[in-house]
Design an enzyme around this catalytic site. Structure first.
Site, PDB file in Angstrom:
ATOM      1  N   LYS A 210       0.827  -1.205   0.000  1.00 45.93           N
ATOM      2  CA  LYS A 210       0.000   0.000   0.000  1.00 45.93           C
ATOM      3  C   LYS A 210       0.865   1.260   0.000  1.00 45.93           C
ATOM      4  O   LYS A 210       0.647   2.184  -0.791  1.00 45.93           O
ATOM      5  CB  LYS A 210      -0.931  -0.002   1.215  1.00 45.93           C
ATOM      6  CG  LYS A 210      -1.926   1.150   1.229  1.00 45.93           C
ATOM      7  CD  LYS A 210      -2.767   1.165   2.505  1.00 45.93           C
ATOM      8  CE  LYS A 210      -3.672  -0.022   2.610  1.00 45.93           C
ATOM      9  NZ  LYS A 210      -4.599   0.082   3.775  1.00 45.93           N
ATOM     10  N   GLU A 216      10.115  -5.746   3.882  1.00 47.92           N
ATOM     11  CA  GLU A 216      10.339  -7.024   3.214  1.00 47.92           C
ATOM     12  C   GLU A 216       9.953  -6.953   1.742  1.00 47.92           C
ATOM     13  O   GLU A 216      10.688  -7.422   0.862  1.00 47.92           O
ATOM     14  CB  GLU A 216       9.532  -8.132   3.907  1.00 47.92           C
ATOM     15  CG  GLU A 216       9.924  -8.379   5.357  1.00 47.92           C
ATOM     16  CD  GLU A 216       9.083  -7.575   6.338  1.00 47.92           C
ATOM     17  OE1 GLU A 216       9.021  -7.977   7.517  1.00 47.92           O
ATOM     18  OE2 GLU A 216       8.478  -6.554   5.937  1.00 47.92           O
ATOM     19  N   GLY A 272      -5.117  -5.286   5.659  1.00 45.79           N
ATOM     20  CA  GLY A 272      -4.344  -6.222   4.852  1.00 45.79           C
ATOM     21  C   GLY A 272      -4.907  -7.624   4.854  1.00 45.79           C
ATOM     22  O   GLY A 272      -5.010  -8.280   3.809  1.00 45.79           O
ATOM     23  N   ARG A 273      -5.305  -8.120   6.022  1.00 45.86           N
ATOM     24  CA  ARG A 273      -5.799  -9.494   6.117  1.00 45.86           C
ATOM     25  C   ARG A 273      -7.216  -9.638   5.575  1.00 45.86           C
ATOM     26  O   ARG A 273      -7.740 -10.753   5.524  1.00 45.86           O
ATOM     27  CB  ARG A 273      -5.713  -9.974   7.564  1.00 45.86           C
ATOM     28  CG  ARG A 273      -6.462  -9.117   8.559  1.00 45.86           C
ATOM     29  CD  ARG A 273      -6.067  -9.490   9.988  1.00 45.86           C
ATOM     30  NE  ARG A 273      -6.652  -8.625  11.002  1.00 45.86           N
ATOM     31  CZ  ARG A 273      -6.152  -7.444  11.363  1.00 45.86           C
ATOM     32  NH1 ARG A 273      -5.081  -6.969  10.754  1.00 45.86           N
ATOM     33  NH2 ARG A 273      -6.725  -6.722  12.306  1.00 45.86           N
ATOM     34  N   GLU A 358      -4.292 -12.102  14.051  1.00 50.31           N
ATOM     35  CA  GLU A 358      -3.950 -10.686  13.949  1.00 50.31           C
ATOM     36  C   GLU A 358      -5.158  -9.826  14.296  1.00 50.31           C
ATOM     37  O   GLU A 358      -5.016  -8.701  14.776  1.00 50.31           O
ATOM     38  CB  GLU A 358      -3.429 -10.348  12.546  1.00 50.31           C
ATOM     39  CG  GLU A 358      -2.701  -9.012  12.474  1.00 50.31           C
ATOM     40  CD  GLU A 358      -1.953  -8.809  11.168  1.00 50.31           C
ATOM     41  OE1 GLU A 358      -0.734  -9.030  11.136  1.00 50.31           O
ATOM     42  OE2 GLU A 358      -2.605  -8.445  10.162  1.00 50.31           O
ATOM     43  N   HIS A 389      -2.390 -38.541  10.211  1.00 50.11           N
ATOM     44  CA  HIS A 389      -1.160 -39.288  10.451  1.00 50.11           C
ATOM     45  C   HIS A 389      -0.100 -38.395  11.078  1.00 50.11           C
ATOM     46  O   HIS A 389       1.095 -38.690  11.006  1.00 50.11           O
ATOM     47  CB  HIS A 389      -0.658 -39.888   9.132  1.00 50.11           C
ATOM     48  CG  HIS A 389      -1.595 -40.896   8.560  1.00 50.11           C
ATOM     49  ND1 HIS A 389      -1.461 -42.250   8.776  1.00 50.11           N
ATOM     50  CD2 HIS A 389      -2.720 -40.754   7.811  1.00 50.11           C
ATOM     51  CE1 HIS A 389      -2.442 -42.900   8.173  1.00 50.11           C
ATOM     52  NE2 HIS A 389      -3.230 -42.015   7.583  1.00 50.11           N
ATOM     53  N   LYS A 509       9.209  -4.558  14.082  1.00 59.83           N
ATOM     54  CA  LYS A 509       9.610  -3.943  12.808  1.00 59.83           C
ATOM     55  C   LYS A 509      10.464  -2.699  13.054  1.00 59.83           C
ATOM     56  O   LYS A 509      11.470  -2.463  12.369  1.00 59.83           O
ATOM     57  CB  LYS A 509       8.374  -3.591  11.991  1.00 59.83           C
ATOM     58  CG  LYS A 509       7.647  -4.797  11.417  1.00 59.83           C
ATOM     59  CD  LYS A 509       6.252  -4.475  10.959  1.00 59.83           C
ATOM     60  CE  LYS A 509       6.216  -3.475   9.841  1.00 59.83           C
ATOM     61  NZ  LYS A 509       4.833  -3.275   9.333  1.00 59.83           N
TER      62      LYS A 509
END
Length: 544
Positions: A210, A216, A272-273, A358, A389, A509
């Protein structure tokens, strides 16, 4: 929305649920089903093409009545109306919360700060569709005139988890002559492996940030830019043919070399999510095409409308959310396992981890006081039957209560003999085994030696939901995601927390930005950290 609510512990339904829990906590699912032969049919709900069997939960009619009363006393209806009308319910950032506007049909009206946002949403969708059609058809050419054969999405968090999950979930519908890959981790290995066998003149990068400043994402984007230019003869004009931006920062996008005609916008009222159905979903649209993408939005919207209008007692997301509150706060369940029996949904639990944790991993209420109850259980899972399993042993015979959501489909997209019947038999069998277990008497009746009996007893009484739909389509995927989005919203409303900020991601961050400089300094920097961090930095500098 500033309505003052009674603290959770003082709400009458909360107090009543506490007393009720004392009465029913030792009641078993075996007993509940024995007392009510119709329970398996009664405790079900179907809406928006999604079927929910919630009969294998440790609840009674009274539990449901009190949970619905709790939702009412917590102001859930007013909070839903506030979200859908564009009120700024994200109070710490003074923002509206309008992922529901991303899938609103043309003609609906949702106003934020005096502006109807729906036309702008559809303008971006139309722009995305035009671009997707050009890339998919081969009309969009790279710098050397070759068509695009590879698309790499660069993002992190919601700019990665949603697109990755949707691509995997809808791979059956994807255009197979284009390779799709995703880079998120700042670990250089992620990028190196993504481009290992690709050619720069056939590769298009989508940079999703954005602000166009995310550490990152921009580290990976600049590495991608260098890689592209190295393979394209160093001509910086090539960037515009091999990069597009999903951003709102026109200045930084231009500085990077991307043509702003190929910048796709989204808004600060999209978290964002919650953004995979915005321009962040451009990779999804490139993979499955505009028509399928719009079908997915239609599925989102159908579940949105169900959540907005259905009475709480027959509201799928509300029920899921209330059941999670019931187990988290009254049974001390610390996790929820989401177990999709559909290989295409293999990244769905990872996607839900961000959506749920979050959103509701908060320790203060809307008015800034410390919460008085547990919030935000840990969501996790793997697709079946692989998980059987792996970790099902702990769910069946461990000491922790782990509510489970099983997700299955009546039909498979890949019919191969007995595979799907075998798969779905495991869904029903696992839920049955968790609920009813196997008693010592049953184990003995099988001829098991006495010394071995305790090891083969299953206590049962482990709760689960079973969620079924016809088959996995873009529309159904939209419904499933919206189902969990609104269940999370319901939980946050009960707990009186802000489900739409994420200050918890900030501190690390900020500290990392400082430490980067200290790691890269040519001479020994002056360090002002704790002794552990200082020692680690010095050790790394010495050995790197």
């Amino acid at each position: 929305m500033t309505t003052k609510l009674t603290p959770l512990g003082e709400r009458s339904a909360w107090k009543a649920l506490g007393a009720h829990h004392q009465q029913v906590q030792d009641t078993t699912l075996r007993q509940l089903f024995a007392d009510d032969p119709a329970r398996g049919e009664r405790f079900t709900l179907e809406a928006a093409g999604i079927f929910l069997d919630y009969s294998k939960n440790r609840i009674t009619n009274e539990t449901l009545k009190l949970l619905v009363q709790l939702a009412e006393e917590s102001g859930l209806k007013a909070r839903i109306d506030a979200m859908f009308s564009g009120e700024k319910i994200n109070i710490t950032e003074n923002r509206a919360v309008l992922h529901v506007a991303l899938r609103a049909p043309k003609g609906e009206k949702i106003v934020v700060d005096g502006e109807d946002v729906v036309p702008a949403v559809h303008a971006v969708l139309d722009k995305m569709a035009g671009f997707a059609d050009r890339v998919r058809s081969g009309a969009w050419k790279g710098h050397t005139g070759k068509r695009i054969k590879n698309v790499i999405n660069i993002g992190i968090g919601g700019s990665d988890l949603g697109p990755v999950m949707a691509y995997e979930a809808l791979k059956h519908y994807s255009q197979r002559d284009i390779t799709f890959r995703f880079v998120s981790n700042v670990d250089g290995t992620d990028f190196a492996e993504a481009v290992q066998d690709l050619k720069a003149d056939e590769t298009l990068f989508l940079v999703a940030s954005k602000t166009f400043t995310t550490l990152e994402t921009m580290t990976n984007a600049h590495t991608a830019r260098d890689w592209s230019l190295a393979g394209l003869g160093g001509d910086e004009k090539a960037v515009a043919k091999h990069f597009v931006a999903i951003s709102t920062n026109e200045k930084e996008v231009t500085k990077f070399g991307i043509d702003t005609a190929n910048m796709f916008e989204f808004w600060d009222w999209v978290g964002g999510r919650y953004s995979m159905d915005s321009a962040i979903g451009l990779s999804t649209m490139l993979a499955i095409g505009p028509d399928n993408f719009r079908a997915m939005l239609g599925g989102f919207h159908e579940m949105d409308e169900h959540f907005r209008t259905a009475p709480f007692a027959s509201n799928l997301p509300v029920l899921l959310g209330l059941l999670t509150v019931w187990y988290t706060d009254f049974f001390d369940a610390q996790t929820v396992a989401v177990l999709p029996y559909e290989q295409y949904l293999k990244r769905f639990p990872a996607y839900l981890q961000q959506l749920t944790m979050e959103s509701n991993g908060k320790h203060v209420t809307l008015d800034g006081t410390h919460v008085a109850t547990e919030t935000g259980p840990i969501y996790w899972g793997e697709p079946g039957t692989n998980g059987q399993h792996s970790f099902y042993q702990l769910i069946h015979q461990g000491t922790r209560l782990i509510p489970c959501d099983f997700i299955g489909f009546y039909k498979t997209l890949n019919p191969l003999g007995k595979h799907h019947d075998t798969l779905m038999a495991n869904v029903f069998a696992q839920a049955e085994a968790l609920a009813f277990g196997k008693t010592a008497e049953q184990v003995k009746a099988e001829g098991t030696p006495d010394w071995l009996v305790p090891h083969r007893v299953f206590e049962g009484n482990r709760p689960s939901n079973t969620i079924l739909a016809d088959h996995l389509t873009p529309e159904v995927l939209g419904k499933l995601i919206a189902l969990y989005e609104h269940a999370v919203f319901t939980q946050g409303t009960i707990w009186s927390i802000d489900s739409f900020d994420q200050w918890g991601v900030e501190l690390g961050k900020v500290l990392a930005q400082k430490i980067i400089g200290e790691l890269e300094a040519a001479t020994e920097p002056a360090l002002s950290h704790d002794t552990s961090t200082t020692n680690l930095i010095r050790r790394y500098r010495k050995n790197k």
